[in-house]
Write a protein that holds these residues in place. Sequence first.
Motif, PDB file in Angstrom:
ATOM      1  N   TYR A 262       0.833  -0.973  -0.092  1.00  0.00           N
ATOM      2  CA  TYR A 262      -0.087   0.180   0.028  1.00  0.00           C
ATOM      3  C   TYR A 262       0.930   1.285   0.159  1.00  0.00           C
ATOM      4  CZ  TYR A 262       0.658   0.198   5.223  1.00  0.00           C
ATOM      5  OH  TYR A 262       1.085   0.579   6.584  1.00  0.00           O
ATOM      6  N   HIS A 263       0.413   2.239  -0.670  1.00  0.00           N
ATOM      7  CA  HIS A 263       1.182   3.495  -0.662  1.00  0.00           C
ATOM      8  C   HIS A 263       0.559   4.583  -0.915  1.00  0.00           C
ATOM      9  CE1 HIS A 263       1.199   3.774  -4.947  1.00  0.00           C
ATOM     10  NE2 HIS A 263       1.027   2.422  -5.026  1.00  0.00           N
ATOM     11  N   CYS A 264       0.911   5.656  -0.681  1.00  0.00           N
ATOM     12  CA  CYS A 264       0.263   7.083  -1.094  1.00  0.00           C
ATOM     13  C   CYS A 264       0.461   6.991  -2.712  1.00  0.00           C
ATOM     14  CB  CYS A 264       1.146   8.222  -0.416  1.00  0.00           C
ATOM     15  SG  CYS A 264       0.601   9.914  -0.756  1.00  0.00           S
ATOM     16  N   GLY A 265      -0.374   7.725  -3.154  1.00  0.00           N
ATOM     17  CA  GLY A 265      -0.509   7.648  -4.651  1.00  0.00           C
ATOM     18  C   GLY A 265      -0.650   9.220  -5.275  1.00  0.00           C
ATOM     19  N   THR A 266      -0.352  10.104  -4.346  1.00  0.00           N
ATOM     20  CA  THR A 266      -0.603  11.628  -4.829  1.00  0.00           C
ATOM     21  C   THR A 266       0.748  11.909  -5.658  1.00  0.00           C
ATOM     22  OG1 THR A 266      -1.693  11.926  -2.854  1.00  0.00           O
ATOM     23  CG2 THR A 266      -0.661  13.931  -3.816  1.00  0.00           C
TER      24      THR A 266
ATOM     25  N   MET B 208       7.910  10.701  -5.471  1.00  0.00           N
ATOM     26  CA  MET B 208       8.402  11.564  -4.276  1.00  0.00           C
ATOM     27  C   MET B 208       7.565  10.968  -3.009  1.00  0.00           C
ATOM     28  SD  MET B 208       8.797  15.442  -3.622  1.00  0.00           S
ATOM     29  CE  MET B 208       9.539  16.233  -2.322  1.00  0.00           C
ATOM     30  N   HIS B 209       6.419  10.808  -3.025  1.00  0.00           N
ATOM     31  CA  HIS B 209       5.569  10.264  -1.833  1.00  0.00           C
ATOM     32  C   HIS B 209       6.089   8.943  -1.556  1.00  0.00           C
ATOM     33  CE1 HIS B 209       2.497  13.555  -1.666  1.00  0.00           C
ATOM     34  NE2 HIS B 209       3.173  14.010  -2.745  1.00  0.00           N
ATOM     35  N   ILE B 210       6.201   8.074  -2.550  1.00  0.00           N
ATOM     36  CA  ILE B 210       6.741   6.802  -2.018  1.00  0.00           C
ATOM     37  C   ILE B 210       8.283   6.730  -1.351  1.00  0.00           C
ATOM     38  CG2 ILE B 210       7.112   4.323  -2.854  1.00  0.00           C
ATOM     39  CD1 ILE B 210       5.096   4.545  -4.786  1.00  0.00           C
ATOM     40  N   ALA B 211       9.106   7.641  -2.028  1.00  0.00           N
ATOM     41  CA  ALA B 211      10.409   7.438  -1.503  1.00  0.00           C
ATOM     42  C   ALA B 211      10.543   8.069  -0.483  1.00  0.00           C
ATOM     43  CB  ALA B 211      11.345   8.213  -2.636  1.00  0.00           C
ATOM     44  N   ASN B 212       9.548   9.081   0.138  1.00  0.00           N
ATOM     45  CA  ASN B 212       9.809   9.349   1.347  1.00  0.00           C
ATOM     46  C   ASN B 212       9.299   8.715   2.521  1.00  0.00           C
ATOM     47  OD1 ASN B 212      10.967  12.209   0.955  1.00  0.00           O
ATOM     48  ND2 ASN B 212       9.247  13.312   0.374  1.00  0.00           N
ATOM     49  N   GLY B 213       8.691   7.531   2.201  1.00  0.00           N
ATOM     50  CA  GLY B 213       8.511   6.845   3.219  1.00  0.00           C
ATOM     51  C   GLY B 213       7.077   6.227   3.438  1.00  0.00           C
ATOM     52  N   MET B 214       6.055   6.900   2.337  1.00  0.00           N
ATOM     53  CA  MET B 214       4.573   6.596   2.268  1.00  0.00           C
ATOM     54  C   MET B 214       4.350   5.290   1.824  1.00  0.00           C
ATOM     55  SD  MET B 214       2.993  10.252   1.896  1.00  0.00           S
ATOM     56  CE  MET B 214       2.510  10.860   3.492  1.00  0.00           C
ATOM     57  N   TYR B 215       4.658   4.208   2.354  1.00  0.00           N
ATOM     58  CA  TYR B 215       4.364   2.811   1.875  1.00  0.00           C
ATOM     59  C   TYR B 215       4.230   1.814   3.061  1.00  0.00           C
ATOM     60  CZ  TYR B 215       9.447   2.787   2.395  1.00  0.00           C
ATOM     61  OH  TYR B 215      10.695   2.996   2.904  1.00  0.00           O
ATOM     62  N   GLY B 216       3.487   0.663   2.844  1.00  0.00           N
ATOM     63  CA  GLY B 216       3.536  -0.315   3.764  1.00  0.00           C
ATOM     64  C   GLY B 216       3.169  -1.883   3.069  1.00  0.00           C
ATOM     65  N   ALA B 217       2.774  -2.623   3.814  1.00  0.00           N
ATOM     66  CA  ALA B 217       2.491  -4.112   3.658  1.00  0.00           C
ATOM     67  C   ALA B 217       1.223  -4.503   4.113  1.00  0.00           C
ATOM     68  CB  ALA B 217       3.499  -5.107   3.696  1.00  0.00           C
ATOM     69  N   ILE B 218       0.454  -5.319   3.253  1.00  0.00           N
ATOM     70  CA  ILE B 218      -0.884  -5.756   3.818  1.00  0.00           C
ATOM     71  C   ILE B 218      -0.886  -7.410   3.517  1.00  0.00           C
ATOM     72  CG2 ILE B 218      -2.177  -5.099   1.923  1.00  0.00           C
ATOM     73  CD1 ILE B 218      -4.908  -5.243   3.941  1.00  0.00           C
ATOM     74  N   VAL B 219      -0.748  -8.300   4.587  1.00  0.00           N
ATOM     75  CA  VAL B 219      -0.936  -9.694   4.101  1.00  0.00           C
ATOM     76  C   VAL B 219      -2.302 -10.073   4.272  1.00  0.00           C
ATOM     77  CG1 VAL B 219      -0.459 -11.969   5.226  1.00  0.00           C
ATOM     78  CG2 VAL B 219       1.407 -10.262   5.127  1.00  0.00           C
ATOM     79  N   VAL B 220      -2.733 -10.636   3.161  1.00  0.00           N
ATOM     80  CA  VAL B 220      -4.074 -11.325   2.999  1.00  0.00           C
ATOM     81  C   VAL B 220      -3.887 -12.850   2.948  1.00  0.00           C
ATOM     82  CG1 VAL B 220      -6.191 -11.476   1.523  1.00  0.00           C
ATOM     83  CG2 VAL B 220      -4.722  -9.367   1.665  1.00  0.00           C
TER      84      VAL B 220
END
Length: 394
Positions: free
Chosen positions: A212-216, A221-233
């Motif tokens: 998951y991540h910011c899509g703005t 830049m938004h991803i590289a700045n740290g706006m991401y994570g993981a979801i396990v299904v």
Amino acid sequence: MSSYTSTHSHHQERRARDTSSGAFWMVATMLLGFLVGGLALVSVLMWLDARDSHSTSAATQSATPSMPGMPGMAATDMPGAATSSGELTSFAGAAPANADALAAAHKPFSATLPAAPAGVANVNLVLKDITVQIAPGVKYAAWAWAGGAPGPVIHVRQGQLVKITLTNKGAIPHSVDFHAARVAPDKAFGDVLPGKSVSYTFRANDPGVFMYHCGTKPVLMHIANGMYGAIVVEPPAGVLPKAAKNYVLVASEWYLASDGLGKPAQFSMAKAHARMPDWMTFNGYAGQYVKHPLTANPGELVRFWVVDAGPSIDTDFHIVGTILNTVYPYADMNPAHSLQNVQTMTVPAGGGGVFDVKIDKKGLYPFVSHAFAAVDQGQVGLLKVGKVAGTMSH
Ligand SMILES: [Cu+2]
């Protein structure tokens, strides 16, 4: 849900600069660079070990340069030395003199998969501008989550309804795009203004591990700045063999406009476009599981759920000293599609991969991205199997 609030904390440590004899240390640093460049992972681990055990040696001193510059890079990679021909300045490997102590004191991001909630999975995500540590003594001015970067690890069951609530406590608009969702992105993934919250739901019908991540914009830049994570299904019980340990790793790159040893580094768009990271990490901090290894018992099934948040570089997942017993490529969890006995498997930027491994012989097994510059830049950890004497751990 409060259980998804990460407790990942970052220590603000004062930088301790070596003020002595720049020329000598520069030469020593370059010599160490050739050593590391030539001997790759073994050297990296020995180097870390050397820093543990020979604190007064020249090797230690040269491994903790007071000036930025990756070992092996030319002296022209120092600040202000970038040429007019457009060369970019690398800050890879920058470290304060007390880097080893900082690495030991760092509280690692928990890689253990949290329990899945019952009923509707309520996920509260809080976006925040926050200074994070991405390597010992290296600070970065992140756009991330209340707990830093990556964001909280989310665990749900296949078929479960997921309700995302995103609160923007940052200074500019952000959003959140869940790769696990099949929803109209123009509705669900839209920008949230500062101070506002939005909610949307999706049913997690597709098993795997997803980014998951910011899509703005600019997304890079938004991803590289740290706006991401993981979801396990997670698939229903019985689909996969039961794992004794479940670990989640989020790989990412960091592009720095300064060394981050004093003031927090800002993002460098030029280096991000050049795909020239300074640091590459699992769960946001270079080499954190070298100092603080993940653990397993001999013979038990360990499952790695790996997301590569990128933003731009693939992760070539490999565990030194063993072979991945079962690979769920690209996190396709259909057992009929799985691969057996694979040495290395690519996790693409923006994608996932799931890896089952059983290790019989006790020992220290490094896990890496085998695209080896990634190892030198921090994408390395240890899986400690059994009780191992003389480890590098604290
Ligand atoms: Cu954002």
